[in-house]
Design an enzyme around this catalytic site. Structure first.
Site, short mmCIF file in Angstrom:
data_model
loop_
_atom_site.label_atom_id
_atom_site.label_comp_id
_atom_site.label_asym_id
_atom_site.label_seq_id
_atom_site.Cartn_x
_atom_site.Cartn_y
_atom_site.Cartn_z
N SER A 183 -14.30 -26.97 -2.63
CA SER A 183 -13.58 -25.90 -2.92
C SER A 183 -14.50 -25.26 -2.93
O SER A 183 -15.79 -25.42 -2.05
CB SER A 183 -13.45 -26.46 -4.61
N SER A 214 -9.83 -30.12 -0.94
CA SER A 214 -10.98 -28.70 -1.22
C SER A 214 -10.36 -28.20 -2.17
O SER A 214 -9.15 -27.64 -2.00
CB SER A 214 -11.04 -27.71 0.26
N ASP A 226 -8.80 -24.36 -2.65
CA ASP A 226 -9.98 -23.13 -2.43
C ASP A 226 -8.71 -21.73 -2.89
O ASP A 226 -7.22 -21.90 -2.74
CB ASP A 226 -9.38 -23.26 -0.53
#
Length: 349
Positions: free
Chosen positions: A236, A274, A276
């Site tokens: 992340s 991830s 984001d």
């Protein structure tokens, strides 16, 4: 490898062409402060809290126009849905490790309930972002306390922003190397508005191949040996954008989207694991800014995110943590040499 750490501009690496603010940091946006609490305890705890505190939401009844862009929603961003629904930020933005996000949110609520003028407050939307620092820190221990959160909030400073292995970046890693907290800013001219300052802060903790002004910096070649430890697979990135133009929440959503796009310039692989996220907030009085006038702001965000990510890595130091896991600092002498050979830096830098 050199142990001397530096920001990108100290090395002559200047992403883009726009002019930074005087501190080249999110605090160049007037009315924004940043504080950290770092936890480095024994061999197994490398975590912390970072507080981004716009003055307008650090008092009873404070609200600012804001929006959110989710590049990939694999995360635990507390307060996300109301932030999008109402287009408003009611609290400071706090960043931490994944499993501590909920304790941090509870402490932030306590902080707000205790503010003078909030004696009758019965609802508030705490905004807390996170990335997974479980490779370097024993994430199951959830060591963050109310005192840690209060320390980050009350120590928030409008003059300097510590970077690298601090606060919520104490235990993070990005692009094969030790990551952390990074910041940058740009000042641009916007039609019918004038000079606008755009500031960015990132908590970098994502995978891919580090790319510096278009030059790839593969991990093992940079380190000079094969690092057998697995690289990041997601984990992340949190991005906070502040600006002093009176944009509405819809326009801030467009700004936040460009912030996530900016990760691509540094080599993000945008992996499925991830989370984001980018939050954009305006500290200015509402104004009429046409969509056609936003292009300089979009460019500023892209450049500032790119430089903030680089600063988060270039200022971070090699860290040994949980179960002896290690994330190595990117060797800056190697980066400079690769950029020089690629023509990004002039000879002699």
């Amino acid at each position: 490898m050199t142990d001397q750490r530096a920001r990108a501009r100290d090395l002559g690496i200047t992403p883009g062409h726009l002019t930074p603010g005087p501190r080249n940091a999110i605090v160049d946006v007037a009315g924004v402060r940043v504080g950290h609490t770092s936890i480095v305890r024994g061999k197994d705890l490398r975590t912390g809290v970072t507080a981004i505190v716009p003055d307008a939401v650090d008092r009873a009844g404070g609200r600012l126009p804001a929006s959110l862009y989710v590049g990939n929603g694999y995360g635990k961003l507390v307060g996300a849905t109301q932030l999008v629904e109402l287009g408003a930020l009611e609290t400071p933005i706090l960043l931490t490790g994944t499993l501590s996000a909920f304790r941090v949110a509870d402490a932030l609520v306590s902080y707000l309930l205790d503010l003078p003028g909030n004696e009758e407050l019965t609802s508030v939307n705490p905004v807390v972002g996170e990335t997974n620092d479980g490779f370097l820190s024993d994430i199951r221990r959830r060591p963050i306390t109310r005192e840690h959160v209060l320390d980050a909030l009350t120590s928030a400073d409008a003059h300097t922003v510590a970077e690298g292995c601090v606060g919520a970046g104490t235990g993070t890693a990005a692009l094969g190397f030790k990551g952390g907290i990074g910041t940058s800013s740009r000042v641009v001219e916007v039609a019918d508005v004038g000079a606008v300052t755009v500031g960015v802060l990132v908590q970098s903790n994502f995978g891919g191949t580090l790319t510096v002004c278009g030059v790839p910096i593969p991990r093992d070649a940079a380190l000079g040996f094969v690092d057998a430890q697995p690289p990041e697979r997601g984990n992340s990135c949190m991005i906070v954008v502040a600006l002093d133009a009176g944009l509405d929440s819809r326009q801030l959503g467009r700004v936040a989207r460009r912030a996530v796009f900016g990760m691509g310039r540094t080599g993000s692989d945008f992996a499925g694991g991830s989370g984001d996220y980018a939050i954009a907030v305006s500290v200015a009085e509402p104004a009429t800014v046409t969509d056609h006038a936003l292009n300089p702001i979009f460019s500023a965000v892209l450049e500032a995110v790119e430089e903030a990510v680089l600063n988060s890595l270039f200022t971070a130091t090699t860290t040994v943590g949980y179960r002896g896991h290690t994330r190595y600092a990117v060797p800056l002498d190697h980066v400079v040499e690769r950029c020089r050979l690629a023509g990004v830096l002039p000879a002699g830098r």
